[in-house]
Design an enzyme around this catalytic site. Structure first.
Site, short mmCIF file in Angstrom:
data_model
loop_
_atom_site.label_atom_id
_atom_site.label_comp_id
_atom_site.label_asym_id
_atom_site.label_seq_id
_atom_site.Cartn_x
_atom_site.Cartn_y
_atom_site.Cartn_z
N LEU A 36 0.82 -1.21 0.00
CA LEU A 36 0.00 0.00 0.00
C LEU A 36 0.85 1.26 0.00
O LEU A 36 0.45 2.27 -0.55
CB LEU A 36 -0.93 0.02 1.22
CG LEU A 36 -1.96 -1.11 1.29
CD1 LEU A 36 -2.78 -1.00 2.56
CD2 LEU A 36 -2.86 -1.10 0.07
N GLY A 37 2.01 1.19 0.62
CA GLY A 37 2.86 2.38 0.65
C GLY A 37 3.79 2.38 1.84
O GLY A 37 4.03 1.34 2.45
N GLY A 39 4.65 4.03 5.57
CA GLY A 39 4.10 4.76 6.70
C GLY A 39 5.19 5.11 7.68
O GLY A 39 6.38 4.99 7.37
N TYR A 41 7.84 4.65 10.00
CA TYR A 41 8.78 3.58 10.32
C TYR A 41 8.81 2.40 9.35
O TYR A 41 9.81 1.70 9.29
CB TYR A 41 8.52 3.02 11.73
CG TYR A 41 8.92 3.95 12.81
CD1 TYR A 41 10.25 4.25 13.04
CD2 TYR A 41 7.97 4.55 13.61
CE1 TYR A 41 10.61 5.12 14.03
CE2 TYR A 41 8.33 5.43 14.61
CZ TYR A 41 9.66 5.71 14.82
OH TYR A 41 10.01 6.58 15.79
N GLY A 42 7.76 2.11 8.58
CA GLY A 42 7.83 0.92 7.76
C GLY A 42 6.90 0.92 6.57
O GLY A 42 6.14 1.85 6.34
N LYS A 59 1.84 -3.60 8.75
CA LYS A 59 2.99 -2.70 8.69
C LYS A 59 4.24 -3.52 9.02
O LYS A 59 4.32 -4.13 10.08
CB LYS A 59 2.84 -1.55 9.69
CG LYS A 59 3.98 -0.53 9.62
CD LYS A 59 3.90 0.52 10.73
CE LYS A 59 2.79 1.48 10.49
NZ LYS A 59 2.83 2.63 11.45
N ASP A 149 -0.83 14.24 16.28
CA ASP A 149 -0.58 14.39 14.84
C ASP A 149 -1.89 14.31 14.07
O ASP A 149 -2.00 13.59 13.07
CB ASP A 149 0.41 13.32 14.37
CG ASP A 149 1.06 13.70 13.04
OD1 ASP A 149 0.99 14.89 12.67
OD2 ASP A 149 1.63 12.82 12.39
#
EC number: 2.7.11.1
Length: 487
Positions: A36-37, A39, A41-42, A59, A149
């Site tokens: 998916l992409g 994020g 850290y991973g 993740k 965040d």
């Protein structure tokens, strides 16, 4: 005799991975479908839980990342049980990676939807998303947790339109003995004034960020997005609270809601519970009004995937023809880059948490990551590349870099004298050694003699730093193997 048609028993819904599943290899429990992409850290992957058929997000985090921060993120997710917060199912150690299994939100983030459709949201759509987000914040704040965040990129939507808070990489816990936190953390344009000023803050810092997020959803980007983040950092605490660029476009209720969020004094700022009673939120429509924009965004994404796949197939065809023409008796070996079938990811390089995440903002605005502005998207939107770096606001890195430059410059201009200690002499990082020409032979010899002990000192410091990072990872792996620690 009457035939009885047996129906397959319905598969149960995955709530948490059981002990038996956690002792297996993750490949035995899940089929990884696609990336998916990237994020915090991973890398994040879409996967299917074999037993239930449920889609999840995984993740994968290299263990050389900041394990303490990762464990904190897992701990916070593990403690949360709310329909408005992304669920955590369990985790695994696999080779050098930690696999964190989370709830999958198929529609992506709100910022993804804005970017894919190339449209901002209507007031009705914003109100519905804010209502769910406020319920998530009310839950977190009741648990004495600060997200730290909040932004459109960290509000995920499932395909039904339910909004959920995600990415707890920078979340913080307030204890009874710690009424306010002092850590400067977050994404610059969304930061509350008290966070920037380091005067201590609590849960209502998230409310300021929510107000900025409301403007972001309405206008496509937060206030100050067009200026350098360093300048914004100084403007946010000193300027009056930001407002819409064209207030006449928005209703009085929406304008007042944003005004209630963006009160500079934390003591006078509304709480999540209070804002849930605001007329703008109370009049919010059901999630069904979000389905059209979700379907539109998913259609755009699907068309892009198909286009990418056609390009990949075309490239492979061309490479295959070149290989056949190369030699009558020998076929050229296909290297790492030529002829490789590349899986067409559903998302481009800038994904966050479990969603595609090409933010609308330029330069280094990272929260858990450091972002770059190498490429541009359509219109005013720019791609954000995320790399796995420890949490540090970019404006702090700016100050540190300036301090290093000042140290180098002052050293180059100093008059050489007796070397009292090897630590007195720092090698310039920019490779400029012109100043050495003005030194005497005696001074140069002293510097040369100092190099060996200085090198040994630096090697020892590096060894200690490596060991301090390595040992917690080894301890965590050992604990996981003994099943004494379940994330």
């Amino acid at each position: 005799m009457e035939t009885v048609q047996l129906r397959n028993p319905p598969r149960r819904q995955l709530k948490k991975l059981d002990e038996d599943s956690l002792t297996k290899q993750p490949e035995e429990v899940f089929d990884v479908l696609e990336k998916l992409g990237e994020g915090s850290y991973g890398s994040v992957y879409k996967a299917i839980h074999k037993e239930t058929g449920q889609i999840v997000a995984i993740k994968q985090v290299p263990v050389e990342s900041d394990l303490q921060e990762i464990i904190k993120e897992i701990s916070i997710m593990q403690q949360c049980d709310s329909p408005h917060v992304v669920k955590y199912y369990g985790s695994y150690f696999k080779n050098t990676d930690l696999w964190i299994v989370m709830e999958y939100c198929g529609a992506g983030s709100v910022s993804d939807i804005i970017r894919l459709r190339n449209k901002t949201l209507t007031e009705d759509e914003i109100a519905t998303i804010l209502q769910s987000t406020l319920k998530g914040l009310e839950y977190l704040h009741f648990m004495r947790k600060i997200h730290r965040d909040i932004k459109a990129g960290n509000i995920l939507l499932n395909t039904e339109g339910h909004a959920k808070l995600a990415d707890f990489g920078v979340a913080g816990q307030l204890t009874d003995t710690m009424a306010k936190r002092n850590t400067v953390i977050g994404t610059p344009f969304w930061m509350a004034p008290e966070v920037i000023q380091e005067i201590g803050y609590n849960c209502v810092a998230d409310i300021w960020s929510l107000g900025i997020t409301a403007i972001e959803m309405a206008e496509g980007k937060p206030p100050y997005a067009d200026i350098h983040p360093m300048r914004a950092i100084f403007m946010i605490p000193t300027n009056p609270p930001p407002t819409f660029r064209k207030p006449e476009l928005w209703s009085d209720n929406f304008t007042d809601f944003v005004k209630q969020c963006l009160v500079k004094s934390p003591e006078q700022r509304a709480t999540a519970t209070q804002l849930l009673q605001h007329p703008f939120v109370k009049s919010a429509k059901g999630v069904s009004i979000l389905r059209d924009l979700i379907n539109e965004a998913m259609d755009v994404k699907l068309k892009r995937q198909e286009s990418q796949q056609r390009e990949v197939d075309q490239d492979d065809e061309e490479n295959s023809e070149e290989d056949e023409m190369d030699s009558g008796t020998m076929v050229r070996a296909v290297g790492d880059e030529m002829g490789t079938v590349r899986v067409a990811s559903t998302m481009t390089d800038g994904a966050s948490t479990m969603i595609e995440h090409d933010d609308t903002l330029p330069s280094q605005l990272g929260t858990m990551v450091i972002n770059t502005e190498d490429e541009e998207e359509e219109g005013t939107m720019k791609r954000r590349d995320e790399t796995m770096q420890p949490a540090k606001p970019s404006f702090l890195e700016y100050f540190e870099q300036k301090e290093k430059e000042n140290q180098i410059n002052s050293f180059g201009k100093s008059v050489p004298g007796p070397l009292k200690n090897s630590s007195d002499w720092k090698i310039p990082q920019d490779g400029d050694y012109e100043f050495l020409k003005s030194w005497t032979v005696e001074d140069l010899q002293k510097r040369l003699l100092a190099l060996d002990p200085m090198m040994e000192q630096e090697i020892e410091e590096i060894r200690q730093k490596y060991q301090s990072k390595r040992q917690p990872i080894l301890d965590a792996i050992e604990a996981k193997k003994r099943r004494q620690q379940n994330f």
